[in-house]
Scaffold this motif. Structure first.
Motif, short mmCIF file in Angstrom:
data_model
loop_
_atom_site.label_atom_id
_atom_site.label_comp_id
_atom_site.label_asym_id
_atom_site.label_seq_id
_atom_site.Cartn_x
_atom_site.Cartn_y
_atom_site.Cartn_z
N ARG A 61 -30.24 -22.38 5.43
CA ARG A 61 -30.96 -23.65 5.55
C ARG A 61 -30.60 -24.39 6.84
N THR A 62 -29.47 -24.04 7.45
CA THR A 62 -29.05 -24.71 8.68
C THR A 62 -29.44 -23.94 9.94
N LEU A 63 -30.16 -22.84 9.75
CA LEU A 63 -30.43 -21.95 10.88
C LEU A 63 -31.45 -22.55 11.84
N THR A 64 -31.10 -22.59 13.10
CA THR A 64 -32.00 -22.97 14.19
C THR A 64 -31.87 -21.91 15.27
N ALA A 65 -32.74 -21.97 16.25
CA ALA A 65 -32.66 -21.00 17.34
C ALA A 65 -31.32 -21.10 18.05
N ALA A 66 -30.87 -22.32 18.29
CA ALA A 66 -29.59 -22.49 18.99
C ALA A 66 -28.43 -21.96 18.16
N ARG A 67 -28.44 -22.24 16.86
CA ARG A 67 -27.33 -21.79 16.03
C ARG A 67 -27.33 -20.28 15.87
N LEU A 68 -28.52 -19.69 15.69
CA LEU A 68 -28.57 -18.24 15.58
C LEU A 68 -28.10 -17.60 16.88
N GLY A 69 -28.48 -18.17 18.01
CA GLY A 69 -28.01 -17.65 19.28
C GLY A 69 -26.49 -17.70 19.39
N ALA A 70 -25.90 -18.79 18.92
CA ALA A 70 -24.44 -18.93 18.97
C ALA A 70 -23.76 -17.92 18.05
N LEU A 71 -24.34 -17.69 16.87
CA LEU A 71 -23.78 -16.71 15.95
C LEU A 71 -23.86 -15.30 16.53
N LEU A 72 -24.98 -15.00 17.17
CA LEU A 72 -25.11 -13.69 17.81
C LEU A 72 -24.12 -13.53 18.95
N ASP A 73 -23.85 -14.61 19.68
CA ASP A 73 -22.84 -14.55 20.73
C ASP A 73 -21.47 -14.17 20.16
N ARG A 74 -21.14 -14.72 18.98
CA ARG A 74 -19.83 -14.48 18.39
C ARG A 74 -19.64 -13.04 17.96
N ILE A 75 -20.73 -12.35 17.58
CA ILE A 75 -20.56 -10.96 17.13
C ILE A 75 -20.88 -9.95 18.23
N SER A 76 -21.33 -10.43 19.37
CA SER A 76 -21.70 -9.52 20.47
C SER A 76 -20.54 -9.33 21.43
N THR A 77 -19.40 -9.02 20.88
CA THR A 77 -18.19 -8.82 21.69
C THR A 77 -17.65 -7.43 21.44
N PRO A 78 -16.91 -6.87 22.37
CA PRO A 78 -16.32 -5.54 22.14
C PRO A 78 -15.41 -5.49 20.92
N ASP A 79 -14.66 -6.58 20.66
CA ASP A 79 -13.75 -6.58 19.52
C ASP A 79 -14.50 -6.46 18.19
N VAL A 80 -15.59 -7.23 18.04
CA VAL A 80 -16.35 -7.17 16.79
C VAL A 80 -17.01 -5.81 16.65
N ARG A 81 -17.58 -5.30 17.72
CA ARG A 81 -18.20 -3.97 17.64
C ARG A 81 -17.17 -2.90 17.29
N ARG A 82 -15.96 -3.00 17.84
CA ARG A 82 -14.93 -2.02 17.52
C ARG A 82 -14.52 -2.11 16.06
N ARG A 83 -14.33 -3.34 15.56
CA ARG A 83 -13.95 -3.48 14.15
C ARG A 83 -15.04 -2.95 13.23
N ALA A 84 -16.30 -3.22 13.57
CA ALA A 84 -17.40 -2.71 12.74
C ALA A 84 -17.44 -1.19 12.74
N THR A 85 -17.22 -0.60 13.90
CA THR A 85 -17.21 0.86 14.00
C THR A 85 -16.04 1.46 13.23
N ASP A 86 -14.88 0.83 13.35
CA ASP A 86 -13.70 1.32 12.63
C ASP A 86 -13.89 1.24 11.13
N TYR A 87 -14.49 0.14 10.66
CA TYR A 87 -14.70 0.03 9.21
C TYR A 87 -15.69 1.10 8.74
N ALA A 88 -16.75 1.33 9.50
CA ALA A 88 -17.75 2.34 9.11
C ALA A 88 -17.12 3.71 8.94
N ALA A 89 -16.10 4.01 9.73
CA ALA A 89 -15.44 5.31 9.64
C ALA A 89 -14.72 5.50 8.31
N THR A 90 -14.40 4.39 7.62
CA THR A 90 -13.70 4.47 6.33
C THR A 90 -14.63 4.30 5.14
#
Length: 447
Positions: A387-416
């Motif tokens: 209910r709080t989603l706006t273009a700006a907030r969604l963009g900020a959330l995408l910024d937070r997960i678009s990092t090498p650390d998040v991608r690495r953690r997601a890949t590592d979890y998928a392996a298990t």
């Protein structure tokens, strides 16, 4: 063994029941699968006979959206609305299951409708198992309030809070449910306890893992010809092998998941990895505004958009940058995406975890905000209420997960990630069934 499986709720609630029914039938058991009436067709179209029980789950969701009391300023009005919703459809569920249960040796239910199915199992004197898609029992490790500040509260407060919520729900259902417990009651924890550190030490289990659709049987019709490369689809410049399908082709496909699957495959192959967005059976508000916002956010980031509309009234369409379809095969599609934006249902959450893709969870209700907070704590996702989603907030959330650390953690979890959750749940159900004669002297409605 003769098993009665009762899985009401949305498609996300029903799908584990359908998968469990398939597994038990494949092992030679007799199964009656009972679903909300609006989902019976979904099961039968995918080769699993089902019967209806209770009320139309889509109608219940609409009733919640249209009940003004849920948005009232008066907190007591909101409380009364919640209590009314808890009771709605329960007498119908009990009545229908009482007709179905004779002749069965075990009853299994999902989280939605668990209490009604337990009553029927008690009356029939048979063991009962509930599949929990989220840890809703009282523990110290799952915050009772799905918020970051709640993580600082002592665990004993969380246990107390969950106990209070359980008693409140029991009190709300008391006027429409007889009291009592089935002779045997097991709660199958159908998720990965590693996502809630310390949980395995507090709940007895069994822990089976997520009940994932390994073969994609619920997203591809069983009669579909899987030789997709042989199918010709009209592209934007005429009919050609392998060309990008047009909006007209998607619309002409109508309700054919097979045609949609082919179109999505070719759309994915024709361009860069997209952002996936899907809200399942949840209310998305104004669908036109949602699509416009998503288009703008993805265009600003130079990414394509793949939107699975689910139960939302969003017309299918397709162009080079945006594809809107009814549903996709998560197992096939999500690994080809750069991020998954969704409502946080257990099934979609599991699919994204399995794919190793970073997630933005825009929760609507029920267990969804808890999944968002749990994955955010582990650095696998970012979350905010839908209910709080706006273009700006969604963009900020995408910024937070678009990092090498998040991608690495997601890949590592998928392996298990383990994919035998359905089989392990079937093992747990089989362990409940008494050793009896092949013939049970009671008449039941079996498919």
């Amino acid at each position: 063994m003769r098993a009665l499986l009762a899985f009401t709720g949305s498609r996300g609630d029903a799908q584990p029941g359908i998968l469990l029914a398939r597994a038990l039938i494949a092992r030679g058991h007799r199964v009656t699968l009972a679903l909300a009436p609006n989902l019976v067709g979904f099961a039968t179209e995918h080769g699993v006979p089902a019967v209806g029980f209770g009320c139309d789950s889509a109608a219940l969701l609409r009733a919640q959206r249209t009940d003004a009391r849920f948005g009232a300023r008066n907190p007591w009005a909101r409380v009364r609305a919640v209590l009314d919703l808890q009771r709605r459809g329960v007498p119908e569920m009990v009545a229908d299951l009482r007709e179905l249960v004779p002749g069965h040796e075990v009853v299994v239910a999902g989280m939605a409708g668990e209490e009604a199915a337990a009553v029927v199992a008690r009356e029939a004197g048979v063991p009962f198992a509930a599949m929990h898609f989220f840890p809703i029992q009282a523990t110290t490790v799952v915050p009772v309030v799905p918020a970051r500040w709640a993580e600082r509260i002592p665990g004993v407060v969380h246990r107390w809070g969950w106990s209070v919520l359980a008693r409140a729900r029991a009190a709300a259902l008391a006027p429409v449910l007889p009291a009592g417990e089935p002779p045997v009651r097991v709660r199958i924890q159908a998720y990965d306890p590693a996502l809630f550190p310390g949980l395995r030490d507090e709940l007895p289990g069994p822990f089976t893992g997520f009940p994932v659709d390994v073969d994609g049987v619920l997203t591809t019709p069983p009669t579909a010809d899987h030789r997709c490369d042989d199918l010709r689809i009209d592209g934007p410049h005429g009919s050609a092998e392998g060309s990008l399908p047009s909006t007209e082709t998607i619309r002409a496909a109508g309700d054919s998941p097979f045609d949609t699957t082919v179109a999505v495959r070719r759309w994915l192959a024709a361009g860069s990895a997209p952002i996936y967005v899907g809200f399942g059976s949840m209310d998305v508000g104004d669908p036109v505004a949602l699509v416009a916002m998503l288009r703008a956010v993805c265009a600003r980031r130079g990414l394509r958009l793949l939107l699975a509309s689910g139960w939302a009234a969003i017309p299918p369409s397709l162009d080079a940058e945006v594809a809107v379809v009814d549903q996709v095969d998560h197992a096939e599609v999500l690994p080809q995406c750069v991020a998954a934006v969704h409502h946080g249902g257990a099934g979609t959450t599991a699919a994204a975890l399995r794919a190793g893709v970073p997630q933005v969870i825009c929760s609507v209700q029920a267990d969804q905000p808890y999944w968002g907070q749990a994955l955010q704590r582990l650095g696998l996702a970012a979350t905010a209420p839908a209910r709080t989603l706006t273009a700006a907030r969604l963009g900020a959330l995408l910024d937070r997960i678009s990092t090498p650390d998040v991608r690495r953690r997601a890949t590592d979890y998928a392996a298990t990630f383990t994919t035998d959750g359905v089989a392990r749940a079937a093992d747990s159900v089989e362990a409940l069934a008494p050793i009896t004669s092949e013939f049970v002297h009671a008449a039941g409605r079996l498919p």
